[in-house]
Design a protein around this motif. Structure first.
Motif, PDB file in Angstrom:
ATOM      1  N   VAL A 143       0.842  -1.200   0.000  1.00  0.00           N
ATOM      2  CA  VAL A 143       0.000   0.000   0.000  1.00  0.00           C
ATOM      3  C   VAL A 143       0.877   1.250   0.000  1.00  0.00           C
ATOM      4  CG1 VAL A 143      -1.799   1.268   1.220  1.00  0.00           C
ATOM      5  CG2 VAL A 143      -1.832  -1.239   1.196  1.00  0.00           C
ATOM      6  N   LEU A 144       1.911   1.241   0.821  1.00  0.00           N
ATOM      7  CA  LEU A 144       2.823   2.385   0.862  1.00  0.00           C
ATOM      8  C   LEU A 144       3.505   2.583  -0.486  1.00  0.00           C
ATOM      9  CD1 LEU A 144       4.443   1.837   4.379  1.00  0.00           C
ATOM     10  CD2 LEU A 144       2.627   3.430   3.768  1.00  0.00           C
ATOM     11  N   GLU A 145       3.878   1.498  -1.133  1.00  0.00           N
ATOM     12  CA  GLU A 145       4.492   1.597  -2.463  1.00  0.00           C
ATOM     13  C   GLU A 145       3.508   2.184  -3.471  1.00  0.00           C
ATOM     14  OE1 GLU A 145       7.436   1.272  -3.546  1.00  0.00           O
ATOM     15  OE2 GLU A 145       8.535   0.092  -2.058  1.00  0.00           O
ATOM     16  N   ALA A 146       2.247   1.767  -3.384  1.00  0.00           N
ATOM     17  CA  ALA A 146       1.252   2.196  -4.359  1.00  0.00           C
ATOM     18  C   ALA A 146       1.024   3.709  -4.330  1.00  0.00           C
ATOM     19  CB  ALA A 146      -0.068   1.469  -4.109  1.00  0.00           C
ATOM     20  N   PHE A 147       1.161   4.312  -3.155  1.00  0.00           N
ATOM     21  CA  PHE A 147       0.825   5.740  -3.034  1.00  0.00           C
ATOM     22  C   PHE A 147       2.031   6.621  -2.709  1.00  0.00           C
ATOM     23  CE2 PHE A 147      -3.178   3.498  -2.046  1.00  0.00           C
ATOM     24  CZ  PHE A 147      -3.991   4.063  -3.019  1.00  0.00           C
ATOM     25  N   ARG A 148       3.229   6.074  -2.802  1.00  0.00           N
ATOM     26  CA  ARG A 148       4.390   6.840  -2.359  1.00  0.00           C
ATOM     27  C   ARG A 148       4.625   8.097  -3.192  1.00  0.00           C
ATOM     28  NH1 ARG A 148       9.530   3.200  -2.336  1.00  0.00           N
ATOM     29  NH2 ARG A 148      10.320   5.112  -1.350  1.00  0.00           N
ATOM     30  N   HIS A 149       4.144   8.130  -4.418  1.00  0.00           N
ATOM     31  CA  HIS A 149       4.327   9.317  -5.259  1.00  0.00           C
ATOM     32  C   HIS A 149       3.027  10.068  -5.498  1.00  0.00           C
ATOM     33  CE1 HIS A 149       8.392   8.032  -5.830  1.00  0.00           C
ATOM     34  NE2 HIS A 149       8.042   6.930  -6.476  1.00  0.00           N
ATOM     35  N   HIS A 150       1.971   9.682  -4.796  1.00  0.00           N
ATOM     36  CA  HIS A 150       0.698  10.381  -4.971  1.00  0.00           C
ATOM     37  C   HIS A 150       0.762  11.715  -4.231  1.00  0.00           C
ATOM     38  CE1 HIS A 150      -3.538  11.332  -5.120  1.00  0.00           C
ATOM     39  NE2 HIS A 150      -3.780  10.246  -5.837  1.00  0.00           N
ATOM     40  N   PHE A 208      10.858   5.070   3.080  1.00  0.00           N
ATOM     41  CA  PHE A 208       9.902   5.971   2.433  1.00  0.00           C
ATOM     42  C   PHE A 208      10.160   7.424   2.813  1.00  0.00           C
ATOM     43  CE2 PHE A 208       7.910   1.821   2.594  1.00  0.00           C
ATOM     44  CZ  PHE A 208       7.404   1.678   1.310  1.00  0.00           C
ATOM     45  N   LYS A 209      11.396   7.701   3.144  1.00  0.00           N
ATOM     46  CA  LYS A 209      11.773   9.065   3.514  1.00  0.00           C
ATOM     47  C   LYS A 209      11.508  10.010   2.347  1.00  0.00           C
ATOM     48  CE  LYS A 209      15.613  11.697   5.517  1.00  0.00           C
ATOM     49  NZ  LYS A 209      17.014  11.625   5.995  1.00  0.00           N
ATOM     50  N   GLY A 210      10.828  11.087   2.623  1.00  0.00           N
ATOM     51  CA  GLY A 210      10.488  12.042   1.577  1.00  0.00           C
ATOM     52  C   GLY A 210       9.177  11.744   0.886  1.00  0.00           C
ATOM     53  N   ASP A 211       8.647  10.529   1.061  1.00  0.00           N
ATOM     54  CA  ASP A 211       7.379  10.163   0.439  1.00  0.00           C
ATOM     55  C   ASP A 211       6.203  10.335   1.396  1.00  0.00           C
ATOM     56  OD1 ASP A 211       8.624   9.316  -1.984  1.00  0.00           O
ATOM     57  OD2 ASP A 211       9.187   7.445  -1.000  1.00  0.00           O
ATOM     58  N   TYR A 212       6.425  10.048   2.669  1.00  0.00           N
ATOM     59  CA  TYR A 212       5.372  10.159   3.673  1.00  0.00           C
ATOM     60  C   TYR A 212       5.894  10.922   4.878  1.00  0.00           C
ATOM     61  CZ  TYR A 212       3.025   6.400   1.119  1.00  0.00           C
ATOM     62  OH  TYR A 212       2.420   5.639   0.147  1.00  0.00           O
ATOM     63  N   GLN A 213       5.057  11.812   5.392  1.00  0.00           N
ATOM     64  CA  GLN A 213       5.349  12.412   6.688  1.00  0.00           C
ATOM     65  C   GLN A 213       4.905  11.406   7.753  1.00  0.00           C
ATOM     66  OE1 GLN A 213       4.171  16.780   6.829  1.00  0.00           O
ATOM     67  NE2 GLN A 213       3.223  16.185   4.893  1.00  0.00           N
ATOM     68  N   LEU A 214       5.834  11.038   8.605  1.00  0.00           N
ATOM     69  CA  LEU A 214       5.577  10.020   9.618  1.00  0.00           C
ATOM     70  C   LEU A 214       5.099  10.676  10.904  1.00  0.00           C
ATOM     71  CD1 LEU A 214       5.762   7.114  10.750  1.00  0.00           C
ATOM     72  CD2 LEU A 214       8.197   7.566  11.210  1.00  0.00           C
ATOM     73  N   SER A 215       3.955  10.196  11.406  1.00  0.00           N
ATOM     74  CA  SER A 215       3.412  10.702  12.665  1.00  0.00           C
ATOM     75  C   SER A 215       3.351   9.573  13.680  1.00  0.00           C
ATOM     76  CB  SER A 215       2.019  11.287  12.463  1.00  0.00           C
ATOM     77  OG  SER A 215       1.556  11.907  13.652  1.00  0.00           O
ATOM     78  N   CYS A 216       3.808   9.852  14.885  1.00  0.00           N
ATOM     79  CA  CYS A 216       3.788   8.858  15.954  1.00  0.00           C
ATOM     80  C   CYS A 216       2.360   8.626  16.421  1.00  0.00           C
ATOM     81  CB  CYS A 216       4.643   9.332  17.127  1.00  0.00           C
ATOM     82  SG  CYS A 216       4.537   8.244  18.564  1.00  0.00           S
ATOM     83  N   GLY A 217       1.961   7.351  16.430  1.00  0.00           N
ATOM     84  CA  GLY A 217       0.672   6.975  16.972  1.00  0.00           C
ATOM     85  C   GLY A 217       0.795   5.978  18.104  1.00  0.00           C
TER      86      GLY A 217
END
Length: 292
Positions: free
Chosen positions: A149-156, A179-188
């Motif tokens: 899923v992360l791969e599918a949307f990494r450039h969206h 996925f650095k630069g593709d997703y902003q990572l938020s701690c949950g």
């Protein structure tokens, strides 16, 4: 859309009659703004979104929107059991002024990874003006937002981040590295916040911020300033109360923490039961120790 700093996952206060208490919610939002939070997540797990009807959800979102008044990033959780239901929830959020949408996998349906990709794509296709934050919380949904899923949307361009709530720190490391630069990572995962930031998280979507925003903001500011030891010291003081919350009855403890902080947010809705007097006494001792 930037996910930075402390983003409280807001509780939904209820009055003595069991109705949503907009005035108390407004006071909690103002309290957190004064503490220096960077925005808010409305209708998340901590906000008992699953126990609210649509009119109540609209009241929550409109209250947050009005009180925040452009002073931070606003995110609405829009989860549901089906794609159709999620699209309806997103439409309602947009009508209330929210365009940043937090989306976990649909619960109960147990979609495959291919089906989950299709689900997210259908939501994105339905709205041209939303930003999506993926929400990985497999303990609640029994489905992981996996690597495919992360791969599918990494450039969206409109899939902007992920809230990682699996409790598996290796997931945060993988996202931060691969996925650095593709997703902003938020701690949950509240008790892992320092580790998350060390591995590239830029924000903490934080339920406990409802009741001690000063400390969590102090943690994030220390880290951002390069004061790792200072950030660690704050987390050390908070760890017992965070650990207590993570051990069970999380929503009830956050709501009781709000009461200890001066905001009576009422009990959680059934099927969640109130804390017993013994549980309150135990949590109060831990909570008060974290304030010293």
């Amino acid at each position: 859309m930037k996910m930075q700093g402390i983003l409280p996952a807001l509780v939904t206060p209820f009055d003595k009659s069991g109705h949503v208490d907009g005035a108390t919610l407004a006071s909690i939002v103002e309290y957190q703004l004064n503490a220096g939070v960077s925005g808010f997540v409305a209708l998340g797990s901590t906000g008992e979104y699953y126990a609210l009807d649509d009119a109540e959800r609209r009241l929550v979102m409109r209250t947050v929107k009005e009180v925040a008044n452009g002073k931070g990033t606003l995110i609405a959780n829009c989860n549901g059991a089906s794609t159709r239901e999620v699209i309806a929830q997103v439409r309602q959020a947009i009508e209330c002024g929210f365009t940043n949408i937090l989306l976990a996998p649909p619960f109960y349906a147990l979609p495959s990874q291919e089906e989950l990709i299709g689900h997210y794509q259908a939501v994105l296709d339905a709205f041209a003006d939303i930003n999506v934050i993926l929400y990985n919380y497999p303990i609640r949904t029994n489905v992981e937002v996996g690597t495919s899923v992360l791969e599918a949307f990494r450039h969206h361009p409109r899939v902007v981040g992920i809230k990682e709530s699996s409790g598996n720190l290796l997931r945060a490391i993988e996202i931060g590295e691969n996925f650095k630069g593709d997703y902003q990572l938020s701690c949950g995962s509240d008790d892992q916040a320092l580790d998350f930031f060390l591995w590239g998280a830029t924000s903490w979507i934080c339920g406990p911020a409802n009741c001690f925003p000063d400390q969590v903001v102090a943690f994030q500011r220390a880290f951002a300033a390069g004061d790792i030891q200072g950030a660690q010291a704050v987390m050390r003081s908070l760890f017992p109360v965070l650990a207590s919350m993570e051990q069970g009855k999380f929503i009830q403890k956050v709501k009781y923490g709000c009461e200890l902080a001066g905001f009576n947010s009422g009990n959680a809705r059934l099927p969640l039961l109130p804390l017993s007097e013994a549980e309150k006494a135990e949590f109060r001792a831990i909570f008060e120790a974290s304030q010293r």
